[in-house]
Motif scaffolding. Structure first.
Motif, PDB file in Angstrom:
ATOM      1  N   GLN A 198      -7.927 -37.655  54.530  1.00  0.00           N
ATOM      2  CA  GLN A 198      -8.255 -38.636  53.487  1.00  0.00           C
ATOM      3  C   GLN A 198      -6.996 -39.227  52.849  1.00  0.00           C
ATOM      4  O   GLN A 198      -6.918 -40.439  52.623  1.00  0.00           O
ATOM      5  CB  GLN A 198      -9.131 -37.986  52.423  1.00  0.00           C
ATOM      6  CG  GLN A 198      -9.592 -38.951  51.342  1.00  0.00           C
ATOM      7  CD  GLN A 198     -10.438 -38.279  50.282  1.00  0.00           C
ATOM      8  OE1 GLN A 198     -10.529 -38.744  49.161  1.00  0.00           O
ATOM      9  NE2 GLN A 198     -11.066 -37.168  50.630  1.00  0.00           N
ATOM     10  N   THR A 199      -6.013 -38.395  52.567  1.00  0.00           N
ATOM     11  CA  THR A 199      -4.801 -38.883  51.905  1.00  0.00           C
ATOM     12  C   THR A 199      -4.030 -39.830  52.804  1.00  0.00           C
ATOM     13  O   THR A 199      -3.574 -40.897  52.361  1.00  0.00           O
ATOM     14  CB  THR A 199      -3.908 -37.693  51.499  1.00  0.00           C
ATOM     15  OG1 THR A 199      -4.652 -36.809  50.656  1.00  0.00           O
ATOM     16  CG2 THR A 199      -2.680 -38.181  50.750  1.00  0.00           C
TER      17      THR A 199
ATOM     18  N   LEU B  21      -3.766 -43.738  51.907  1.00  0.00           N
ATOM     19  CA  LEU B  21      -2.434 -44.278  51.651  1.00  0.00           C
ATOM     20  C   LEU B  21      -2.152 -45.455  52.571  1.00  0.00           C
ATOM     21  O   LEU B  21      -1.575 -46.473  52.144  1.00  0.00           O
ATOM     22  CB  LEU B  21      -1.390 -43.182  51.845  1.00  0.00           C
ATOM     23  CG  LEU B  21       0.063 -43.541  51.512  1.00  0.00           C
ATOM     24  CD1 LEU B  21       0.184 -44.017  50.065  1.00  0.00           C
ATOM     25  CD2 LEU B  21       0.975 -42.344  51.747  1.00  0.00           C
ATOM     26  N   LEU B  22      -2.556 -45.344  53.825  1.00  0.00           N
ATOM     27  CA  LEU B  22      -2.374 -46.449  54.770  1.00  0.00           C
ATOM     28  C   LEU B  22      -3.149 -47.679  54.330  1.00  0.00           C
ATOM     29  O   LEU B  22      -2.621 -48.802  54.334  1.00  0.00           O
ATOM     30  CB  LEU B  22      -2.821 -46.003  56.162  1.00  0.00           C
ATOM     31  CG  LEU B  22      -2.745 -47.058  57.269  1.00  0.00           C
ATOM     32  CD1 LEU B  22      -1.305 -47.507  57.480  1.00  0.00           C
ATOM     33  CD2 LEU B  22      -3.335 -46.523  58.570  1.00  0.00           C
ATOM     34  N   ILE B  23      -4.409 -47.482  53.903  1.00  0.00           N
ATOM     35  CA  ILE B  23      -5.219 -48.609  53.441  1.00  0.00           C
ATOM     36  C   ILE B  23      -4.611 -49.229  52.191  1.00  0.00           C
ATOM     37  O   ILE B  23      -4.545 -50.460  52.052  1.00  0.00           O
ATOM     38  CB  ILE B  23      -6.666 -48.145  53.172  1.00  0.00           C
ATOM     39  CG1 ILE B  23      -7.348 -47.727  54.469  1.00  0.00           C
ATOM     40  CG2 ILE B  23      -7.468 -49.259  52.496  1.00  0.00           C
ATOM     41  CD1 ILE B  23      -8.720 -47.119  54.264  1.00  0.00           C
ATOM     42  N   GLY B  24      -4.148 -48.390  51.251  1.00  0.00           N
ATOM     43  CA  GLY B  24      -3.542 -48.903  50.027  1.00  0.00           C
ATOM     44  C   GLY B  24      -2.301 -49.731  50.303  1.00  0.00           C
ATOM     45  O   GLY B  24      -2.106 -50.807  49.713  1.00  0.00           O
ATOM     46  N   VAL B  25      -1.441 -49.255  51.193  1.00  0.00           N
ATOM     47  CA  VAL B  25      -0.222 -49.998  51.537  1.00  0.00           C
ATOM     48  C   VAL B  25      -0.567 -51.313  52.226  1.00  0.00           C
ATOM     49  O   VAL B  25       0.031 -52.363  51.939  1.00  0.00           O
ATOM     50  CB  VAL B  25       0.697 -49.133  52.428  1.00  0.00           C
ATOM     51  CG1 VAL B  25       1.856 -49.969  52.966  1.00  0.00           C
ATOM     52  CG2 VAL B  25       1.229 -47.941  51.641  1.00  0.00           C
TER      53      VAL B  25
ATOM     54  N   TRP C 255     -14.970 -40.400  55.122  1.00  0.00           N
ATOM     55  CA  TRP C 255     -15.509 -41.765  55.217  1.00  0.00           C
ATOM     56  C   TRP C 255     -16.001 -42.254  53.865  1.00  0.00           C
ATOM     57  O   TRP C 255     -15.787 -43.408  53.493  1.00  0.00           O
ATOM     58  CB  TRP C 255     -16.654 -41.793  56.235  1.00  0.00           C
ATOM     59  CG  TRP C 255     -17.379 -43.101  56.264  1.00  0.00           C
ATOM     60  CD1 TRP C 255     -17.027 -44.230  56.946  1.00  0.00           C
ATOM     61  CD2 TRP C 255     -18.578 -43.434  55.537  1.00  0.00           C
ATOM     62  NE1 TRP C 255     -17.934 -45.234  56.699  1.00  0.00           N
ATOM     63  CE2 TRP C 255     -18.898 -44.775  55.841  1.00  0.00           C
ATOM     64  CE3 TRP C 255     -19.411 -42.714  54.674  1.00  0.00           C
ATOM     65  CZ2 TRP C 255     -20.010 -45.415  55.311  1.00  0.00           C
ATOM     66  CZ3 TRP C 255     -20.516 -43.355  54.141  1.00  0.00           C
ATOM     67  CH2 TRP C 255     -20.807 -44.692  54.464  1.00  0.00           C
ATOM     68  N   ARG C 256     -16.656 -41.368  53.120  1.00  0.00           N
ATOM     69  CA  ARG C 256     -17.234 -41.803  51.849  1.00  0.00           C
ATOM     70  C   ARG C 256     -16.177 -41.988  50.758  1.00  0.00           C
ATOM     71  O   ARG C 256     -16.271 -42.908  49.948  1.00  0.00           O
ATOM     72  CB  ARG C 256     -18.286 -40.791  51.368  1.00  0.00           C
ATOM     73  CG  ARG C 256     -18.944 -41.212  50.064  1.00  0.00           C
ATOM     74  CD  ARG C 256     -20.017 -40.263  49.619  1.00  0.00           C
ATOM     75  NE  ARG C 256     -20.588 -40.718  48.357  1.00  0.00           N
ATOM     76  CZ  ARG C 256     -20.146 -40.368  47.152  1.00  0.00           C
ATOM     77  NH1 ARG C 256     -19.117 -39.525  47.056  1.00  0.00           N
ATOM     78  NH2 ARG C 256     -20.699 -40.831  46.054  1.00  0.00           N
ATOM     79  N   HIS C 257     -15.170 -41.154  50.703  1.00  0.00           N
ATOM     80  CA  HIS C 257     -14.242 -41.139  49.569  1.00  0.00           C
ATOM     81  C   HIS C 257     -12.926 -41.879  49.817  1.00  0.00           C
ATOM     82  O   HIS C 257     -12.176 -42.101  48.868  1.00  0.00           O
ATOM     83  CB  HIS C 257     -13.923 -39.687  49.175  1.00  0.00           C
ATOM     84  CG  HIS C 257     -15.073 -38.959  48.571  1.00  0.00           C
ATOM     85  ND1 HIS C 257     -15.957 -38.198  49.311  1.00  0.00           N
ATOM     86  CD2 HIS C 257     -15.506 -38.873  47.285  1.00  0.00           C
ATOM     87  CE1 HIS C 257     -16.865 -37.671  48.520  1.00  0.00           C
ATOM     88  NE2 HIS C 257     -16.622 -38.064  47.287  1.00  0.00           N
ATOM     89  N   MET C 258     -12.617 -42.238  51.057  1.00  0.00           N
ATOM     90  CA  MET C 258     -11.287 -42.784  51.320  1.00  0.00           C
ATOM     91  C   MET C 258     -11.068 -44.126  50.622  1.00  0.00           C
ATOM     92  O   MET C 258      -9.951 -44.447  50.207  1.00  0.00           O
ATOM     93  CB  MET C 258     -11.057 -42.921  52.824  1.00  0.00           C
ATOM     94  CG  MET C 258     -11.953 -43.926  53.516  1.00  0.00           C
ATOM     95  SD  MET C 258     -11.617 -44.001  55.292  1.00  0.00           S
ATOM     96  CE  MET C 258     -12.812 -45.265  55.793  1.00  0.00           C
ATOM     97  N   GLY C 259     -12.132 -44.945  50.458  1.00  0.00           N
ATOM     98  CA  GLY C 259     -11.972 -46.226  49.788  1.00  0.00           C
ATOM     99  C   GLY C 259     -11.613 -46.064  48.323  1.00  0.00           C
ATOM    100  O   GLY C 259     -10.731 -46.752  47.800  1.00  0.00           O
ATOM    101  N   TYR C 260     -12.285 -45.128  47.642  1.00  0.00           N
ATOM    102  CA  TYR C 260     -11.986 -44.861  46.227  1.00  0.00           C
ATOM    103  C   TYR C 260     -10.561 -44.330  46.073  1.00  0.00           C
ATOM    104  O   TYR C 260      -9.813 -44.776  45.193  1.00  0.00           O
ATOM    105  CB  TYR C 260     -12.990 -43.862  45.679  1.00  0.00           C
ATOM    106  CG  TYR C 260     -12.751 -43.451  44.251  1.00  0.00           C
ATOM    107  CD1 TYR C 260     -13.011 -44.336  43.207  1.00  0.00           C
ATOM    108  CD2 TYR C 260     -12.254 -42.187  43.937  1.00  0.00           C
ATOM    109  CE1 TYR C 260     -12.785 -43.963  41.887  1.00  0.00           C
ATOM    110  CE2 TYR C 260     -12.033 -41.819  42.627  1.00  0.00           C
ATOM    111  CZ  TYR C 260     -12.297 -42.701  41.604  1.00  0.00           C
ATOM    112  OH  TYR C 260     -12.059 -42.331  40.312  1.00  0.00           O
ATOM    113  N   THR C 261     -10.180 -43.399  46.943  1.00  0.00           N
ATOM    114  CA  THR C 261      -8.818 -42.860  46.893  1.00  0.00           C
ATOM    115  C   THR C 261      -7.800 -43.949  47.183  1.00  0.00           C
ATOM    116  O   THR C 261      -6.736 -44.004  46.551  1.00  0.00           O
ATOM    117  CB  THR C 261      -8.673 -41.713  47.913  1.00  0.00           C
ATOM    118  OG1 THR C 261      -9.690 -40.739  47.686  1.00  0.00           O
ATOM    119  CG2 THR C 261      -7.312 -41.043  47.780  1.00  0.00           C
ATOM    120  N   ALA C 262      -8.111 -44.831  48.129  1.00  0.00           N
ATOM    121  CA  ALA C 262      -7.196 -45.927  48.464  1.00  0.00           C
ATOM    122  C   ALA C 262      -6.981 -46.856  47.275  1.00  0.00           C
ATOM    123  O   ALA C 262      -5.860 -47.321  47.032  1.00  0.00           O
ATOM    124  CB  ALA C 262      -7.737 -46.709  49.657  1.00  0.00           C
TER     125      ALA C 262
END
Length: 304
Positions: free
Chosen positions: A95-96, A100-104, A176-183
């Motif tokens: 997830q991290t 992080l990749l999506i955020g960047v 899958w569910r949480h990666m968008g919120y973390t991003a």
């Protein structure tokens, strides 16, 4: 004359401050009551019950440390802890990195509000709904994913019934569910990094990887540490996905701590022992949180 004027002016000021204090207390009163009723009181009650033998049919009987002695000698508890740690490692690691990749990518390529909404969409789906959907998708006989595997020449995989695959499968469903919120949390942290640092780095000839390693990661550390603490605490409390999909099976391969606590409390009605398990989980989370906060220096920023 000046003394009278000063006292005349200070009286309304003191009165206004008292009125503001009363108004502030009125606003925080509902949240305070909710905190005491739904958090502090259950916490204190649970700690008390952990020193008792208690079922719904009998009154609590004080047994001292007996529940904790039973916990230390309980192989199912240690297996549940091992399963939970394995789940946390997979969930947090994948997830991290993905978030992080999506955020960047959002920071460098686009800052579209529509794209941010799309990234956050999986988080709006409840854990139960997500678990049911993936239970169907990954079903061994009728799941579309296994049908696709057979179509390209592979044997179907028992994602939910295989001891090797079950925890990685549950972890990836929650990723899958949480990666968008973390991003989005990491993206907000990326927005706080001054743009001129990247411009100076490009002037010096630094590439994207060098900028990420020398600028992004060091300056994102406080936010990244906070996100890791939040996600680790949430991951240790995983329950609904397991309850809907495997109920702890096969052969306790997915019996996480929360599932074991639930079974003791609501299947065996051993509320005293379930409370001791809950207190043990609380202590584990406190140790991990404070250790991680200290190791990552989450309260410090390289921008200072």
């Amino acid at each position: 004359m000046s003394t009278v004027t000063t006292s005349t002016r200070s009286a309304p000021t003191r009165r206004r401050r008292k009125d503001d204090t009363k108004l502030a207390l009125m606003f925080i009163a509902p949240a305070t009551v909710g905190l005491l009723v739904f958090l502090v009181w259950p916490l204190l009650t649970g700690i008390y019950y952990s020193f008792t033998e208690y079922t719904t049919l009998t009154s609590p009987v004080w047994v001292g440390l007996e529940n904790y002695q039973k916990l230390i000698a309980d192989p199912v508890f240690w297996n549940s802890l091992k399963v939970t740690v394995w789940y946390v490692l997979i969930n947090i690691g994948v997830q991290t990195v993905v978030a992080l990749l999506i955020g960047v990518l959002m920071q460098r390529l686009t800052q579209s509000t529509i794209l941010r909404s799309l990234v956050l969409t999986p988080y709006l789906v409840s854990n139960v709904v997500a678990a049911i959907v993936f239970l169907w998708i990954l079903d061994t006989q009728l799941g579309i994913f296994n049908i696709f595997l057979q179509w390209i020449g592979f044997d179907p995989v028992s994602f939910w019934a295989n001891e090797t695959w079950v925890i990685p499968t549950i972890a990836l469903v929650n990723v899958w569910r949480h990666m968008g919120y973390t991003a989005l949390l990491l993206f907000a942290g990326l927005q706080s990094i001054p743009v001129y640092l990247y411009e100076a780095a490009r002037t010096e000839g630094a590439g994207e990887i060098a900028q990420f390693r020398r600028i992004t990661l060091p300056l994102l550390r406080p936010i990244l540490a906070l996100v890791l603490i939040m996600t680790i605490i949430g991951s240790f409390q995983v329950f609904d996905t397991v309850s809907v999909t495997t109920q702890g099976g096969p052969a306790d391969a997915s019996k996480v701590l929360q599932m074991y606590i639930y079974e003791n409390a609501f299947a065996q009605y051993q509320f005293g022992y379930a409370s001791a398990l809950s207190v043990a989980l609380l202590v584990i989370l406190m140790v991990i949180t404070f250790t991680q906060y200290w190791l990552t220096k989450a309260g410090q920023s390289d921008l200072d």
